[in-house]
Design a protein around this motif. Structure first.
Motif, PDB file in Angstrom:
ATOM      1  N   THR A 295      65.344  82.424   8.394  1.00 29.16           N
ATOM      2  CA  THR A 295      64.341  82.109   7.377  1.00 29.16           C
ATOM      3  C   THR A 295      63.127  81.457   8.012  1.00 29.16           C
ATOM      4  O   THR A 295      63.270  80.621   8.906  1.00 29.16           O
ATOM      5  N   ILE A 296      61.950  81.841   7.534  1.00 28.72           N
ATOM      6  CA  ILE A 296      60.728  81.144   7.929  1.00 28.72           C
ATOM      7  C   ILE A 296      60.205  80.383   6.714  1.00 28.72           C
ATOM      8  O   ILE A 296      59.869  80.980   5.690  1.00 28.72           O
ATOM      9  N   PHE A 297      60.203  79.067   6.841  1.00 28.44           N
ATOM     10  CA  PHE A 297      59.692  78.213   5.768  1.00 28.44           C
ATOM     11  C   PHE A 297      58.217  77.917   6.022  1.00 28.44           C
ATOM     12  O   PHE A 297      57.874  77.339   7.059  1.00 28.44           O
ATOM     13  N   GLU A 298      57.363  78.325   5.092  1.00 26.98           N
ATOM     14  CA  GLU A 298      55.952  77.950   5.178  1.00 26.98           C
ATOM     15  C   GLU A 298      55.745  76.648   4.402  1.00 26.98           C
ATOM     16  O   GLU A 298      56.701  76.046   3.919  1.00 26.98           O
ATOM     17  N   ASP A 299      54.480  76.208   4.308  1.00 23.66           N
ATOM     18  CA  ASP A 299      54.157  74.998   3.520  1.00 23.66           C
ATOM     19  C   ASP A 299      54.935  73.766   3.990  1.00 23.66           C
ATOM     20  O   ASP A 299      55.413  72.967   3.183  1.00 23.66           O
ATOM     21  N   VAL A 300      55.054  73.636   5.313  1.00 26.37           N
ATOM     22  CA  VAL A 300      55.668  72.436   5.885  1.00 26.37           C
ATOM     23  C   VAL A 300      54.527  71.470   6.228  1.00 26.37           C
ATOM     24  O   VAL A 300      53.792  71.685   7.199  1.00 26.37           O
ATOM     25  N   PHE A 301      54.361  70.431   5.433  1.00 25.78           N
ATOM     26  CA  PHE A 301      53.216  69.534   5.561  1.00 25.78           C
ATOM     27  C   PHE A 301      53.406  68.543   6.705  1.00 25.78           C
ATOM     28  O   PHE A 301      54.508  68.027   6.909  1.00 25.78           O
ATOM     29  N   ILE A 302      52.318  68.301   7.430  1.00 23.22           N
ATOM     30  CA  ILE A 302      52.366  67.361   8.549  1.00 23.22           C
ATOM     31  C   ILE A 302      52.143  65.944   8.038  1.00 23.22           C
ATOM     32  O   ILE A 302      51.171  65.674   7.333  1.00 23.22           O
ATOM     33  N   LYS A 303      53.090  65.044   8.360  1.00 21.15           N
ATOM     34  CA  LYS A 303      52.972  63.622   8.004  1.00 21.15           C
ATOM     35  C   LYS A 303      52.865  62.823   9.277  1.00 21.15           C
ATOM     36  O   LYS A 303      53.830  62.763  10.049  1.00 21.15           O
ATOM     37  N   GLU A 304      51.690  62.241   9.490  1.00 19.71           N
ATOM     38  CA  GLU A 304      51.439  61.541  10.750  1.00 19.71           C
ATOM     39  C   GLU A 304      51.490  60.028  10.572  1.00 19.71           C
ATOM     40  O   GLU A 304      50.936  59.487   9.613  1.00 19.71           O
ATOM     41  N   ASP A 305      52.152  59.376  11.503  1.00 17.02           N
ATOM     42  CA  ASP A 305      52.184  57.910  11.535  1.00 17.02           C
ATOM     43  C   ASP A 305      52.572  57.489  12.954  1.00 17.02           C
ATOM     44  O   ASP A 305      53.406  58.145  13.588  1.00 17.02           O
ATOM     45  N   PRO A 306      51.953  56.420  13.455  1.00 13.01           N
ATOM     46  CA  PRO A 306      52.267  55.987  14.833  1.00 13.01           C
ATOM     47  C   PRO A 306      53.755  55.712  15.043  1.00 13.01           C
ATOM     48  O   PRO A 306      54.259  55.836  16.162  1.00 13.01           O
ATOM     49  N   ASN A 307      54.455  55.344  13.965  1.00 15.68           N
ATOM     50  CA  ASN A 307      55.884  55.021  14.101  1.00 15.68           C
ATOM     51  C   ASN A 307      56.816  56.226  13.970  1.00 15.68           C
ATOM     52  O   ASN A 307      58.022  56.088  14.135  1.00 15.68           O
ATOM     53  N   PHE A 308      56.259  57.367  13.633  1.00 14.68           N
ATOM     54  CA  PHE A 308      57.145  58.512  13.355  1.00 14.68           C
ATOM     55  C   PHE A 308      57.752  59.110  14.615  1.00 14.68           C
ATOM     56  O   PHE A 308      57.120  59.175  15.677  1.00 14.68           O
ATOM     57  N   THR A 309      58.978  59.566  14.465  1.00 13.66           N
ATOM     58  CA  THR A 309      59.653  60.379  15.468  1.00 13.66           C
ATOM     59  C   THR A 309      59.531  61.834  15.029  1.00 13.66           C
ATOM     60  O   THR A 309      59.571  62.125  13.841  1.00 13.66           O
TER      61      THR A 309
END
Lengths: 187, 187
Positions: free
Chosen positions: B147-161
């Motif tokens: 499966t290819i999932f589109e609409d995967v939103f990028i969530k950016e934060d300095p603490n994110f892994t």
């Protein structure tokens, strides 16, 4: 190429012998004709039982077949505590054992699978859409959770109406519903 | 580019005020640290109640937040008889009203959403992977139901892994599980 979509909820196909064990002499009545000619949602429901849990109100589809088969989603499989293989309908190789419970009796056998995504097509349509010799296609759902489903197996029969079948996990994940028009993409 | 996958089951985030309504003076204990630093699966569970049905044993995630939010799957939404919007976490525009039931009290408010598919990433990783200025990506799951999932939103934060989050509908439909390595594809 756009095709109509059908979302398959968990359901059961039964042999004549198993049907009579579960329902005795009752007749298998038609509640609703399905898109595929001759197939119908029946007036009969069963429970699907494992050691872990029971799912009630699982619809029996008609007509009766040469094999008994329980088709569930991966989500259902976690609920039931089993690990059924992904299979084309009628291929019960490695199928999980479940107990089908009807008002008249029970049947326990290795008959539980997760159905492959598939496209119903007639030989004529297969020619028209240039899919002769092609084993599988992709299906694209356009929604807020747009998804391309690969591994959609082509099922050909002269009686088939052009229709894609996905299970409830795929349908719900992509926000698709029965009757939506979806896009067929070649590999 | 390969990234680790986390499948999010239905869960609840709570404000401090709502937490105390539901659990009184009990402390919010940590059961398990999650992949995202500081986030944890807590020792508290609630029930999610609508007019149609109640889902029990829904996990509260910690720490407490500035908003109360119930994240469910589309499958759950059919079970509960509601139609929550697909939203980024914290965006409760048009959220469905549900009642959250704890041992000490109840909270009813418009807080129920279906979470967007998303990719957690730090600013540095975003540069490394050439995703600066990119709003969303696709995620490919290789399995028997690729499966290819589109609409995967990028969530950016300095603490994110670096981690992709999908809900149980998407995870189960594609036979993916927490800890799988999945492929990120640019639009």
């Amino acid at each position: 190429m756009e095709v109509i979509l059908g979302i398959s909820n968990r359901h059961v196909h039964l042999t004549e012998d198993d049907y009579h064990i579960l329902f005795g002499d009752e007749e298998l009545g038609v509640v609703k004709e399905l898109v595929q000619p001759g197939q119908f949602s029946s007036d009969k429901k069963v429970s699907i039982k494992t050691e872990k849990r029971t799912i009630d109100n699982v619809r029996v589809l008609g007509p009766l077949r040469s094999y008994t088969q329980v088709e569930i989603s991966k989500t259902d499989s976690f609920s039931l505590g089993i690990n059924p293989p992904v299979r084309n309908s009628g291929d019960l190789d490695g199928a999980e054992i479940v107990t089908i419970v009807g008002p008249n009796g029970e049947v326990s056998k290795p008959c539980c699978i997760i159905a492959n995504r598939h496209l119903h097509i007639s030989p004529k349509q297969r020619e028209t859409f240039d899919l002769v010799g092609v084993e599988k296609v992709k299906v694209k759902i356009n929604s807020e959770k747009t998804t391309i489903f690969e591994d959609v197996f082509i099922k050909e029969d002269p009686n088939f109406t052009l229709e894609v079948h996905l299970d409830t996990d795929d349908g719900n994940g992509s926000l698709a519903k029965t009757g939506d028009m979806v896009e067929i993409i070649r590999y």
